[in-house]
Design an enzyme around this catalytic site. Structure first.
Site, PDB file in Angstrom:
ATOM      1  N   GLY A  36      47.640  57.212   1.283  1.00 38.66           N
ATOM      2  CA  GLY A  36      47.415  58.639   1.516  1.00 38.66           C
ATOM      3  C   GLY A  36      45.948  58.867   1.879  1.00 38.66           C
ATOM      4  O   GLY A  36      45.630  59.557   2.857  1.00 38.66           O
ATOM      5  N   HIS A  37      45.055  58.266   1.083  1.00 40.22           N
ATOM      6  CA  HIS A  37      43.618  58.379   1.394  1.00 40.22           C
ATOM      7  C   HIS A  37      43.317  57.763   2.764  1.00 40.22           C
ATOM      8  O   HIS A  37      42.532  58.314   3.548  1.00 40.22           O
ATOM      9  CB  HIS A  37      42.778  57.656   0.331  1.00 40.22           C
ATOM     10  CG  HIS A  37      42.902  58.211  -1.063  1.00 40.22           C
ATOM     11  ND1 HIS A  37      43.458  57.492  -2.101  1.00 40.22           N
ATOM     12  CD2 HIS A  37      42.532  59.411  -1.580  1.00 40.22           C
ATOM     13  CE1 HIS A  37      43.418  58.220  -3.207  1.00 40.22           C
ATOM     14  NE2 HIS A  37      42.864  59.383  -2.923  1.00 40.22           N
TER      15      HIS A  37
END
Ligand code: AMP
Length: 278
Positions: A36-37
């Site tokens: 996600g990051h």
């Protein structure tokens, strides 16, 4: 890749980069990085010449009974991921480098931050706004990328940037999920195998909200009832289930396209959040 622990050194580097004509894209994180990051880093890379990632578990946004002490940390893994993703600099300050012992100024958002997570986590958004305001002043990016995963956080920070005239453009990136639908989160590491499968009910409840709405149901109460039933069937402890309008985060009675369904629920002691734009 440069690694900075000192705020002044980080700020000096950023200023030099800007003077040299480079644009800076910034991704604030609490570390224990996942895909996600990485998707936010990719988005920042597509927008700017250089990407700066901050890794800082910010005590000011945790309540006294929350998981600041046990929040997962893996500095080496985070640096490897950043290096692999083509990040130009990582800002990894110590607590002392971020907050003077007698720090007495903070940023309070007084509308959007009151409901939802703000109700169950008093002080949380003051901690978030204050640290992000500081990070923006230190890193001086032209673009900041946040995730839709923390929908309320993105709304509150959008408001802060507007109301305090921060010279930065905000981009909101979509939620990255595991193949089975669980929203990626650093906190997923807390889940036992059994809790991990229970947690799937959160994504399932949001899918239910989506399907229900597109099947013609417009009553927020009815959609929320079905969402709660899905969570309760899987023994999740509900913090909130809400449907709000996208900008002011005001709960709606009659659901319209663009409204947002949000869930916060405890899976054991782990508090998970997720949402879906209808
Ligand atoms: P955190 O490290 O959890 O504070 O998150 C840092 C940033 O990453 C925030 O803008 C989050 O919204 C974003 N983020 C966290 N999880 C995800 C995800 N599953 N998909 C996309 N962005 C995410």
């Amino acid at each position: 890749m440069r690694i900075f622990k000192d705020a002044d050194e980080m700020q000096r580097w950023s200023m030099e980069q800007r003077i040299s004509g480079n644009t800076i894209g910034f991704v604030p994180t609490m570390g224990y990085l996942h895909n996600g990051h990485l998707s936010l880093i990719e988005e920042a890379r597509a927008e700017c010449d250089l990407v700066v990632v901050s890794v800082f578990v910010n005590p000011a946004q945790f309540g006294p009974k929350e998981d600041f002490g046990s929040y997962p940390r893996d500095a080496r893994g985070d640096l490897e991921m950043c290096e692999g993703a083509g990040v130009a600099a990582v800002f990894m300050p110590t607590l002392d480098a971020m907050y003077a012992k007698d720090a007495s100024v903070g940023v309070n958002e007084t509308s959007l931050s009151l409901g939802l997570c703000g109700t169950s986590r008093p002080g949380h958004f003051r901690g978030v706004c204050t640290v992000v305001a500081k990070l923006l002043n230190i890193i001086q990016p032209q673009v900041m990328v946040l995730g839709q995963k923390d929908y309320q956080q993105a709304a509150v920070l959008t408001r802060m940037i507007r109301d305090l005239n921060f010279p930065v453009e905000l981009k909101i990136a979509p939620i990255m999920r595991e193949p089975d639908g669980l929203a990626m989160s650093s906190r997923n590491i807390y889940l036992t195998k059994e809790q991990r499968s229970q947690a799937l009910a959160i994504g399932a409840a949001l899918t239910k909200a989506h399907d229900c709405f597109y099947a013609g149901e417009s009553s927020a109460d009815e959609i929320k009832r079905q969402m709660r039933a899905e969570l309760q069937e899987n023994a999740l402890d509900i913090d909130y289930v809400e449907i709000v309008n996208g900008l002011e985060l005001r709960p709606v009675q009659s659901v319209e396209m663009g409204n947002v369904a949000l869930i916060a629920a405890f899976c054991g002691k782990t508090r998970l959040i997720d949402n879906c734009i209808l």
